[in-house]
Design a protein around this motif. Structure first.
Motif, PDB file in Angstrom:
ATOM      1  N   CYS A 129      -5.418   1.852  22.671  1.00 56.99           N
ATOM      2  CA  CYS A 129      -5.702   3.008  21.588  1.00 56.99           C
ATOM      3  C   CYS A 129      -5.620   4.450  22.116  1.00 56.99           C
ATOM      4  N   ARG A 130      -4.722   5.251  21.225  1.00 57.51           N
ATOM      5  CA  ARG A 130      -4.343   6.592  21.514  1.00 57.51           C
ATOM      6  C   ARG A 130      -5.546   7.301  21.827  1.00 57.51           C
ATOM      7  N   TRP A 131      -6.521   6.990  21.367  1.00 60.71           N
ATOM      8  CA  TRP A 131      -8.016   7.793  21.454  1.00 60.71           C
ATOM      9  C   TRP A 131      -8.328   8.234  23.078  1.00 60.71           C
ATOM     10  N   PHE A 132      -7.960   6.983  23.954  1.00 55.78           N
ATOM     11  CA  PHE A 132      -8.128   6.996  25.331  1.00 55.78           C
ATOM     12  C   PHE A 132      -7.063   7.980  26.152  1.00 55.78           C
ATOM     13  N   GLU A 133      -6.166   8.483  25.386  1.00 61.03           N
ATOM     14  CA  GLU A 133      -4.998   9.144  25.979  1.00 61.03           C
ATOM     15  C   GLU A 133      -5.018  10.795  25.779  1.00 61.03           C
ATOM     16  N   ARG A 134      -5.946  11.192  24.763  1.00 62.92           N
ATOM     17  CA  ARG A 134      -6.218  12.617  24.230  1.00 62.92           C
ATOM     18  C   ARG A 134      -7.162  13.391  25.028  1.00 62.92           C
ATOM     19  N   GLY A 135      -7.006  14.668  25.401  1.00 66.72           N
ATOM     20  CA  GLY A 135      -7.643  15.470  26.074  1.00 66.72           C
ATOM     21  C   GLY A 135      -8.987  15.905  25.482  1.00 66.72           C
ATOM     22  N   VAL A 204      -0.458  23.228  25.260  1.00 63.14           N
ATOM     23  CA  VAL A 204      -0.733  23.236  26.873  1.00 63.14           C
ATOM     24  C   VAL A 204      -1.983  23.623  27.137  1.00 63.14           C
ATOM     25  N   GLU A 205      -2.424  24.822  26.482  1.00 63.23           N
ATOM     26  CA  GLU A 205      -3.553  25.655  26.730  1.00 63.23           C
ATOM     27  C   GLU A 205      -4.790  24.689  26.418  1.00 63.23           C
ATOM     28  N   ASP A 206      -4.720  23.911  25.624  1.00 65.60           N
ATOM     29  CA  ASP A 206      -5.988  22.848  25.311  1.00 65.60           C
ATOM     30  C   ASP A 206      -6.130  21.912  26.365  1.00 65.60           C
ATOM     31  N   ILE A 222      -6.971  32.179  24.734  1.00 68.67           N
ATOM     32  CA  ILE A 222      -5.586  32.823  24.481  1.00 68.67           C
ATOM     33  C   ILE A 222      -4.682  32.033  24.369  1.00 68.67           C
ATOM     34  N   TYR A 223      -4.383  31.424  23.225  1.00 71.27           N
ATOM     35  CA  TYR A 223      -3.130  30.781  22.794  1.00 71.27           C
ATOM     36  C   TYR A 223      -1.834  31.426  23.099  1.00 71.27           C
ATOM     37  N   GLY A 224      -0.964  30.808  23.540  1.00 69.82           N
ATOM     38  CA  GLY A 224       0.198  31.540  24.164  1.00 69.82           C
ATOM     39  C   GLY A 224       0.373  31.686  25.717  1.00 69.82           C
ATOM     40  N   GLU A 225      -0.964  31.645  26.465  1.00 67.89           N
ATOM     41  CA  GLU A 225      -0.692  31.712  27.785  1.00 67.89           C
ATOM     42  C   GLU A 225      -0.437  30.748  28.535  1.00 67.89           C
ATOM     43  N   GLN A 228      -1.405  29.261  32.322  1.00 62.71           N
ATOM     44  CA  GLN A 228      -2.518  29.987  32.913  1.00 62.71           C
ATOM     45  C   GLN A 228      -3.933  29.909  32.333  1.00 62.71           C
ATOM     46  N   ALA A 229      -3.777  29.157  31.357  1.00 65.48           N
ATOM     47  CA  ALA A 229      -5.280  28.880  30.757  1.00 65.48           C
ATOM     48  C   ALA A 229      -5.812  27.907  31.898  1.00 65.48           C
ATOM     49  N   PHE A 230      -5.427  27.031  32.482  1.00 61.83           N
ATOM     50  CA  PHE A 230      -5.842  26.299  33.715  1.00 61.83           C
ATOM     51  C   PHE A 230      -6.126  26.871  34.858  1.00 61.83           C
TER      52      PHE A 230
END
Length: 573
Positions: A129-135, A204-206, A222-225, A228-230
């Motif tokens: 299931c895709r559910w186990f692949e999502r962050g 990618v920020e998520d 800060i969406y767009g960073e 750098q978010a990580f």
């Protein structure tokens, strides 16, 4: 917090998540999800494909024991047009899931049950299931106390407590952490990062924002960073923990030679699930702090007597297998760089020592306490610069056991384990000196100070085939005579009282210049046997300072031309 009234299917606002018992939906997003704005108009919302999930969530909430009057669905209960509301929602989401009375996991790609299916088949279908692949779904699995799993027809397939063994095998999250979110938050940093290492997010920020709750971090979005978010997430984590397993990651690239101390994503912790921090009460007051120069440590740094990784930072972690059985202590190798302390070298691996033999006597004898800095992150261009610093380094080679090194300046550019000065960046001049003691076979002692000034006007890793490199070198040597220092060169002799101060005005210059002229390739300065030497004589002492061409074959770096100073001392008779 916006909640859906399960009876009226209307949004109502609550200031606190505890004001109304509610159910929560966990799912993977698909086409035509219902937004906050869409949900304001029933006809608009009902026309979208995602509306059916919302209706089913409300119906199951009302049927729950006890019945739940409100529901929360991430697609339509957050006004994403408001950055302030979005930031508050993401920073609060862990608590919202934790405080829910029931979490309904809708698995749209889990086949409905037609009769009895074997446990093995069910687990195989569940794991796909895709559910186990999502962050985002990692916190949605761990934080709620009561999780119920539904297939694509909304058939109940089990609860988190009933499926704990299957869920542990699929997610690598221990069942104890699955059933107790506080226990999960108490796990080590590297271990929690490994749970997210195989999960992906659309933005990618998520990748960082979806882990805020698991690590108990609150920070602005800060969406767009980008990546750098990580980095910011790791900066926040180290403010509240002494767990050095945050540095126990491995690069996913086989081509990287040097890196900063921070990982670039949770994916680099994919092999860190077995890393555990160990309590070290002797170091309870030792801190590591983020500064503008990188991570500052005041701790023991190990100098390995041999091998390519000549400095090591103890992460105070062990690697375990087979139900917590320890197999090794974990270290990361460090490389000293000019002016900035250290970087991590060979980031694709972690260094390990045998846990059963403990730390060897050799390593203990080669540890020293010092304050040092490790770069937080380095760019690809900086990594190239670091490689150039070693390619153009100035080795100081002592070929007589009776020579003792007393002092070296500048310390920031001196690599004591390799015995060389690192070159600064392009266009900068390196001024330094080496003070050493000579002892003859008869016990006579003389202190000497070698001063130099070096400037490289170009930056090139590999010399072109048609290039001619001309090296001009003059060195000054001081030896102590009575209470003063005697400055000796081929042209002059005078007495000075402070050679270190004098060094800033005089000294040697070594100029490297590139000439793309094939006719000059046979210039005497370019022969393979070296560039000659200068000899200085003090009483019965002869000291040879030789400048020669040589190859520096550091593993992982391109081989280039380097300048090498060789100091030879002869008997005093």
């Amino acid at each position: 917090m916006w909640l859906i009234n399960a009876t009226t299917l209307k949004l109502e606002f609550f200031h606190n998540a505890t004001d109304a018992p509610y159910a929560i939906l966990s799912h993977t997003w698909g086409d035509e999800e219902v937004s906050f704005r869409d949900f304001q108009d029933t006809s608009t919302a009902a026309a979208r494909k995602g509306y059916g999930k919302i209706v089913q969530t409300c119906e199951h909430a009302l049927k729950h024991d006890p019945p739940l009057q409100y529901c929360w669905v991430d697609t339509c209960c957050i006004d994403k047009s408001s950055s302030a509301e979005l930031t508050e929602a993401i920073n609060s989401m862990w608590q919202w899931y934790k405080q829910s009375r029931a979490c309904f996991v809708f698995l749209s790609d889990l086949p409905a049950r037609d009769g009895m299916s074997s446990p093995e088949l069910f687990e195989a279908e569940l794991s796909k299931c895709r559910w186990f692949e999502r962050g985002w779904t990692l916190q949605e699995l761990i934080a709620p106390p009561n999780v119920l799993f539904y297939d694509q027809r909304w058939g109940l397939r089990g609860t988190k407590s009933e499926l704990k063994s299957q869920l542990e095998r699929i997610t690598t999250v221990p069942w104890e952490s699955l059933l107790d979110c506080d226990e999960a938050q108490d796990c080590g940093v590297a271990r929690k990062m490994s749970w997210a290492s195989r999960r992906r997010t659309t933005r990618v920020e998520d990748t960082a924002y979806c882990l805020l709750g698991l690590f108990g971090v609150h920070m602005p979005l800060i969406y767009g960073e980008g990546e750098q978010a990580f980095i910011r997430l790791q900066e926040h984590i180290i403010k509240d923990t002494h767990d050095r397993s945050i540095f126990a990651w491995t690069s996913l690239s086989d081509n990287e030679v040097v890196r900063g101390i921070f990982a670039s994503s949770p994916a680099e912790f994919i092999h860190s699930g077995n890393i555990r921090a160990v309590a070290n009460h002797s170091k309870k007051d030792v801190e590591f702090t983020l500064t503008n120069k990188g991570m500052r440590f005041t701790d023991y740094i190990t100098i390995f007597p041999e091998g390519r990784d000549q400095h090591g930072l103890d992460l105070e972690c062990i690697e375990v297998i087979d139900k917590e059985k320890p197999v090794g202590f974990v270290w990361i190798p460090l490389l000293r760089i000019a002016g900035c302390g250290f970087v991590r070298i060979w980031p694709g691996t972690l260094s390990r020592s045998n846990a059963f033999r403990g730390i060897t006597k050799t390593l203990l004898l080669n540890r020293r306490m010092e304050t040092f800095f490790v770069a937080k992150c380095i760019s690809p261009s900086l990594a190239t610069t670091i490689a150039n610093q070693y390619i153009r380094a100035i080795p100081i080679i002592w070929n007589l056991a009776r020579i003792t090194l007393l002092r070296v300046e500048p310390q920031d550019y001196w690599d004591s384990t390799k015995g060389l000065f690192l070159m600064p960046s392009r266009g900068r001049t390196l001024v330094g000196y080496v003070r050493f003691r000579l002892i003859s076979a008869y016990g006579q002692e003389i202190q000497c100070l070698l001063g130099f000034r070096v400037h490289y006007p170009y930056m090139a890793t590999i010399l072109p085939e048609n290039a001619c490199e001309r090296v001009f070198a003059t060195y000054h040597l001081w030896t102590n005579k009575a209470d003063d220092w005697l400055f000796i060169s081929s042209a002059q002799q005078q007495t000075i009282s402070d050679p270190e101060m004098f060094l800033s005005h005089i000294g040697a210059e070594v100029l490297h210049s590139m000439r793309k002229d094939a006719e000059n390739r046979d210039h005497p300065c370019c022969n393979a046997q070296g560039l000659g030497f200068k000899t200085y004589v003090h009483e019965h002492t002869r000291i040879v300072i030789q400048v020669q061409r040589s190859k520096l074959a550091e593993e992982g770096f391109e081989t280039g031309e380097v300048l090498q100073i060789e100091i030879s001392a002869y008997d005093f008779n």
